[in-house]
Scaffold this active site. Structure first.
Site, mmCIF file in Angstrom:
data_model
loop_
_atom_site.group_PDB
_atom_site.id
_atom_site.type_symbol
_atom_site.label_atom_id
_atom_site.label_comp_id
_atom_site.label_asym_id
_atom_site.label_seq_id
_atom_site.Cartn_x
_atom_site.Cartn_y
_atom_site.Cartn_z
ATOM 1 N N ARG A 51 0.841 -1.191 0.000
ATOM 2 C CA ARG A 51 0.000 0.000 0.000
ATOM 3 C C ARG A 51 0.882 1.250 0.000
ATOM 4 N NH1 ARG A 51 -2.029 -3.534 3.993
ATOM 5 N NH2 ARG A 51 -4.137 -4.322 3.577
ATOM 6 N N LYS A 105 -1.743 -2.625 8.098
ATOM 7 C CA LYS A 105 -2.805 -2.053 8.919
ATOM 8 C C LYS A 105 -2.787 -2.678 10.308
ATOM 9 C CE LYS A 105 -5.969 -0.838 5.161
ATOM 10 N NZ LYS A 105 -7.326 -1.031 4.593
ATOM 11 N N HIS A 115 -2.611 2.508 -5.754
ATOM 12 C CA HIS A 115 -3.437 1.328 -5.511
ATOM 13 C C HIS A 115 -3.671 0.536 -6.802
ATOM 14 C CE1 HIS A 115 -5.372 -0.514 -2.084
ATOM 15 N NE2 HIS A 115 -6.368 -0.902 -2.859
ATOM 16 N N ARG A 161 -0.896 -1.796 -7.048
ATOM 17 C CA ARG A 161 -1.161 -2.914 -6.128
ATOM 18 C C ARG A 161 -2.119 -3.921 -6.786
ATOM 19 N NH1 ARG A 161 -1.430 -4.460 -0.526
ATOM 20 N NH2 ARG A 161 -3.523 -4.849 0.247
ATOM 21 N N HIS A 178 -4.085 -8.959 3.493
ATOM 22 C CA HIS A 178 -5.528 -8.939 3.741
ATOM 23 C C HIS A 178 -5.849 -9.766 4.988
ATOM 24 C CE1 HIS A 178 -6.658 -7.976 -0.720
ATOM 25 N NE2 HIS A 178 -6.369 -6.901 -0.014
ATOM 26 N N TYR A 191 -10.150 -10.255 -6.942
ATOM 27 C CA TYR A 191 -9.267 -10.386 -8.099
ATOM 28 C C TYR A 191 -9.643 -11.558 -8.994
ATOM 29 C CZ TYR A 191 -6.500 -6.933 -5.684
ATOM 30 O OH TYR A 191 -6.107 -5.783 -5.059
#
Length: 294
Positions: A146, A170, A240, A243, A266, A275
């Site tokens: 990210r 995150k 992004h 990414r 994730h 995806y």
């Protein structure tokens, strides 16, 4: 103030990023403003479920995107759950709020042959800015990280011996991503140039601005947009998108979805499964072109 207490809880207990904290703060302040404007009430503690539902309807009528509304609903739920746990209120009035249905979109990406051309054939220049800009694209595309992860990437996070890069994602969750020899050599060449460029500076962050300072969100966005302009005319040209391009390239090469999930950082496979839609669309196109009865 309980709002400040909540934000400190998210920062120190949940280890949320500055951007996430700002999002929560903005959402809750917007709800507070709505209460004051519509109900002449400036106390979040006494907000009712009907008032919260009214705010959701207000946002829907303003044609706000469902994804944005859902984020604000999530902010309310987390905030009032915290107040309940702290015994500041008896029940979580936001617990029954339902998320809006979000239309699933196929991720926009740049084809791998275009990304290969950008990284293998485009001349970025041999000065610091050129080498740095190329490294930004290379890190984003080779690691699938990210924008915030790139910005906060430290030199100490790179293990040149074992060819791994440690990424803090995150919630400060860490993951290891393999580093190719080619990328390793790029980083080493860049670091040598950066050391020569900023002799007197103690640098901890890997990627720096022209003045030897930590890069920032708009800097990365502008750099990526400028570079992608060289290989694509599509409207979306953001970090992004690179990414997305990383994940799509891996999936098209047969990489297991669970591996892609871990590489992207994730928390659930559901986030990664988006995806597969890209892969299915590609299959449809090939089928239409190849099958005699299509």
């Amino acid at each position: 103030m309980y709002l400040t207490r909540f934000l400190r809880f998210l920062q120190y207990e949940k280890r949320y990023s500055e951007l996430t904290l700002l999002a929560y703060k903005t959402d809750l302040e917007q709800f507070k403003n709505y209460l004051e404007t519509v109900y002449e009430e400036n106390e979040l503690l006494v907000a009712t479920e009907n008032q919260m539902r009214s705010w959701v309807v207000f946002m829907v009528n303003k044609k706000m995107k469902s994804k944005s509304i859902n984020r604000k609903i999530s902010s309310l739920k987390s905030f009032y759950k915290f107040l309940t746990q702290q015994k500041l209120i008896k029940r979580n009035s936001a617990s029954n709020l339902r998320n809006r249905k979000v239309e699933k979109r196929v991720p926009v990406f740049v084809e791998d042959k275009k990304m290969d051309f950008l990284l293998d054939d485009v001349d970025f220049g041999n000065d610091f800015a050129g080498v740095r800009n190329r490294l930004i694209i290379s890190l984003l595309y080779n690691l699938g990280i990210r924008r915030a992860e790139l910005i906060n990437l430290q030199k100490q996070d790179i293990d040149f011996h074992n060819n791994f890069i440690k990424i803090k994602g995150k919630g400060n969750k860490e993951r290891l991503i393999p580093m190719s020899d080619k990328l390793k050599n790029e980083i080493l060449a860049y670091e040598k140039l950066a050391t020569e460029q900023f002799v007197s500076k103690e640098m901890t962050n890997l990627v720096l601005t022209d003045k030897g300072k930590k890069i920032y969100a708009n800097f990365v966005y502008r750099t990526v947009q400028k570079c992608l302009n060289l290989v694509t005319t599509q409207q979306k040209r953001s970090p992004h998108i690179v990414r997305h391009s990383f994940a799509t390239a891996l999936l098209n090469k047969g990489c297991d979805l669970n591996i892609i999930k871990e590489l992207l950082g994730h928390s659930s496979l559901a986030s990664t499964q988006v995806y597969t839609h890209t892969n299915i669309e590609k299959m449809k196109t090939i089928y239409q072109q190849a099958h005699p009865k299509a």
